[in-house]
Scaffold this motif. Sequence first.
Motif, PDB file in Angstrom:
ATOM      1  N   ARG A 162      57.474  -5.554  31.601  1.00 50.44           N
ATOM      2  CA  ARG A 162      56.737  -3.987  31.307  1.00 50.44           C
ATOM      3  C   ARG A 162      57.725  -3.938  30.119  1.00 50.44           C
ATOM      4  O   ARG A 162      57.211  -2.907  29.521  1.00 50.44           O
ATOM      5  CB  ARG A 162      57.750  -3.004  32.719  1.00 50.44           C
ATOM      6  N   CYS A 163      59.539  -4.070  30.295  1.00 54.71           N
ATOM      7  CA  CYS A 163      60.216  -3.741  29.238  1.00 54.71           C
ATOM      8  C   CYS A 163      59.913  -4.267  26.950  1.00 54.71           C
ATOM      9  O   CYS A 163      60.486  -3.751  26.808  1.00 54.71           O
ATOM     10  CB  CYS A 163      61.487  -3.813  29.300  1.00 54.71           C
TER      11      CYS A 163
ATOM     12  N   ALA B 244      58.403   2.695  32.030  1.00 60.44           N
ATOM     13  CA  ALA B 244      58.777   1.574  31.132  1.00 60.44           C
ATOM     14  C   ALA B 244      60.042   2.864  30.215  1.00 60.44           C
ATOM     15  O   ALA B 244      61.314   2.536  30.031  1.00 60.44           O
ATOM     16  CB  ALA B 244      58.231   0.994  29.956  1.00 60.44           C
TER      17      ALA B 244
ATOM     18  N   THR C  56      62.917   2.919  33.382  1.00 58.01           N
ATOM     19  CA  THR C  56      63.789   1.798  34.184  1.00 58.01           C
ATOM     20  C   THR C  56      63.788   0.906  32.675  1.00 58.01           C
ATOM     21  O   THR C  56      64.989  -0.163  32.660  1.00 58.01           O
ATOM     22  CB  THR C  56      62.512   0.961  35.143  1.00 58.01           C
ATOM     23  N   CYS C  57      63.673   1.265  31.476  1.00 54.54           N
ATOM     24  CA  CYS C  57      63.585  -0.207  30.795  1.00 54.54           C
ATOM     25  C   CYS C  57      64.618   0.375  29.270  1.00 54.54           C
ATOM     26  O   CYS C  57      65.037   1.663  29.198  1.00 54.54           O
ATOM     27  CB  CYS C  57      62.723  -0.449  29.996  1.00 54.54           C
TER      28      CYS C  57
END
Length: 171
Positions: free
Chosen positions: A137-138, A164, A167-168
């Motif tokens: 994801r990131c 993403a 959260t990234c």
Amino acid sequence: MGLEWVARFCPQARYVLKVDGDVFLNPNYLVRLLRAHPQRDFITGYIYRGTGPLRDPASKWYVPRELYPHATYPPYCGGPGYVMSGHLARRLFAAAQTVPLITMEDSFVGLCLRRLGVEPTEPPEGAFHVMRREYERCAFARLVLVHHYAPRELLALWPDFLTANSTCPGP
């Protein structure tokens, strides 16, 4: 055909994206990249340099000497996906009417770029992956595209990828 369609139906488009159906595309990162490159004659993607036609008749990508006699192609962006300014797309369509056709679409665009005297712009390091990379994801939040994903895989990873942005860490 895509360049003709753009020239006829989208002549005011600021950017044009060519992307294959088996590609993961990150539109958010692509937009950030484009905002940093407002040139009129802009094209970027995974850039091939010093490659030449495959001469093996058994190859899917075979190009006979009669179609293209030279040992190497000019620099070009790999076929899984590339983006260009709308201005350049219209110029490429015009150049395509004068450049001898070869069956390799991405290499042919490189021949048209050479006719126009335009060089592809280097993208950020690793932003365009023409080979498969396992989903993270990131990491994917900092990529424009990754090649070789089946439709069911894209549908499965997309909901996770949408998280993403929240959260990234930023690039």
